[in-house]
Design a protein around this motif. Sequence first.
Motif, mmCIF file in Angstrom:
data_model
loop_
_atom_site.group_PDB
_atom_site.id
_atom_site.type_symbol
_atom_site.label_atom_id
_atom_site.label_comp_id
_atom_site.label_asym_id
_atom_site.label_seq_id
_atom_site.Cartn_x
_atom_site.Cartn_y
_atom_site.Cartn_z
ATOM 1 N N PHE A 74 -7.806 -38.950 -43.513
ATOM 2 C CA PHE A 74 -9.264 -38.971 -43.350
ATOM 3 C C PHE A 74 -9.815 -37.673 -43.912
ATOM 4 N N LYS A 75 -10.799 -37.790 -44.784
ATOM 5 C CA LYS A 75 -11.331 -36.649 -45.505
ATOM 6 C C LYS A 75 -12.800 -36.449 -45.141
ATOM 7 N N ILE A 76 -13.142 -35.222 -44.766
ATOM 8 C CA ILE A 76 -14.528 -34.894 -44.455
ATOM 9 C C ILE A 76 -15.125 -34.032 -45.556
ATOM 10 N N ALA A 77 -14.541 -32.874 -45.800
ATOM 11 C CA ALA A 77 -15.042 -32.008 -46.861
ATOM 12 C C ALA A 77 -14.792 -32.641 -48.222
ATOM 13 N N TYR A 78 -15.728 -32.395 -49.128
ATOM 14 C CA TYR A 78 -15.683 -32.923 -50.488
ATOM 15 C C TYR A 78 -15.767 -34.452 -50.503
ATOM 16 N N ALA A 79 -16.464 -34.995 -49.520
ATOM 17 C CA ALA A 79 -16.675 -36.437 -49.425
ATOM 18 C C ALA A 79 -17.997 -36.674 -48.701
ATOM 19 N N THR A 80 -18.401 -37.941 -48.636
ATOM 20 C CA THR A 80 -19.675 -38.283 -48.012
ATOM 21 C C THR A 80 -19.758 -37.862 -46.540
#
Length: 283
Positions: free
Chosen positions: A140-146
Amino acid sequence: MALNQSAAAARGRNPLPGFGLSLGLGMAWLGVVVVLPLAALAVRATGMGAHAWLRAINDARVQAALKLSFSTAFCAAVVASLVGVLITWVIVRYRFPGRRLLDALVDLPFALPTAVAGIALTAIYAPTGWVGKLLAACNFKIAYATPGIVLALVFIGLPFAVRTLQPVLEALGREPEEAAASLGANRVTTFRRVIIPELLPAWLTGFSLAFARGLGEYGSVIFIAGNLPYKTEIAPLLITIRLEEYDYNGAVAIAALLLVASFLSLLLINLLPLLFQRGGGHD
């Protein structure tokens, strides 16, 4: 008779002198600082012509940036408004150690430079950050994503939601809840029939302010967004890029759209009291 005339004259006389002078100075200052730059943008936008407008707006990169900015600002405003209700309820209705500290922390995004907020959020939620490292293990990606953009906009929009709700909840007091409870209403019914109608205008105001603020946010977003064209590139950043490319018409077109959207949000805020007054009078 003379007493009545003197009382009427006292009521008609302004207790604070200098209204004309203060109004003139205030409007002059507002015109120079706010109205004049916006009027210049409006004149430049209206003078572009339909062909230049269509060319600027029909660009796929511009449409992707506008879609991202509007969608993330809306999602962040919803989240900030919902969380703002909970935080406001805790601050107003409960007394606990650290309450004043929590109340002061709400205003921190107002005082903190947005670039500092963006750097801090990126350091925490980047794949190498404290929280981002744990989330990366779960794919799960938070930074550099929506999600990172939404998180940054929630950060800067939360104070608007809390500060618009707080005075309304303080003025409401506990008496309506106690009266509803004495009539046999449970907590859910009391919250739905008593609390929500009173908080709804302020909640919508906080939502509109958070949406308008998030729509034009730049500093806290560019560090955590990643700024990939067609994916995580926001409209305010694209305005800067268009200016660097000397595409002034493209920059003006995007800025004008954001200006109109923000103005409509603020106009809605001022129309809300009238709408609710009409609804109350009709009932």
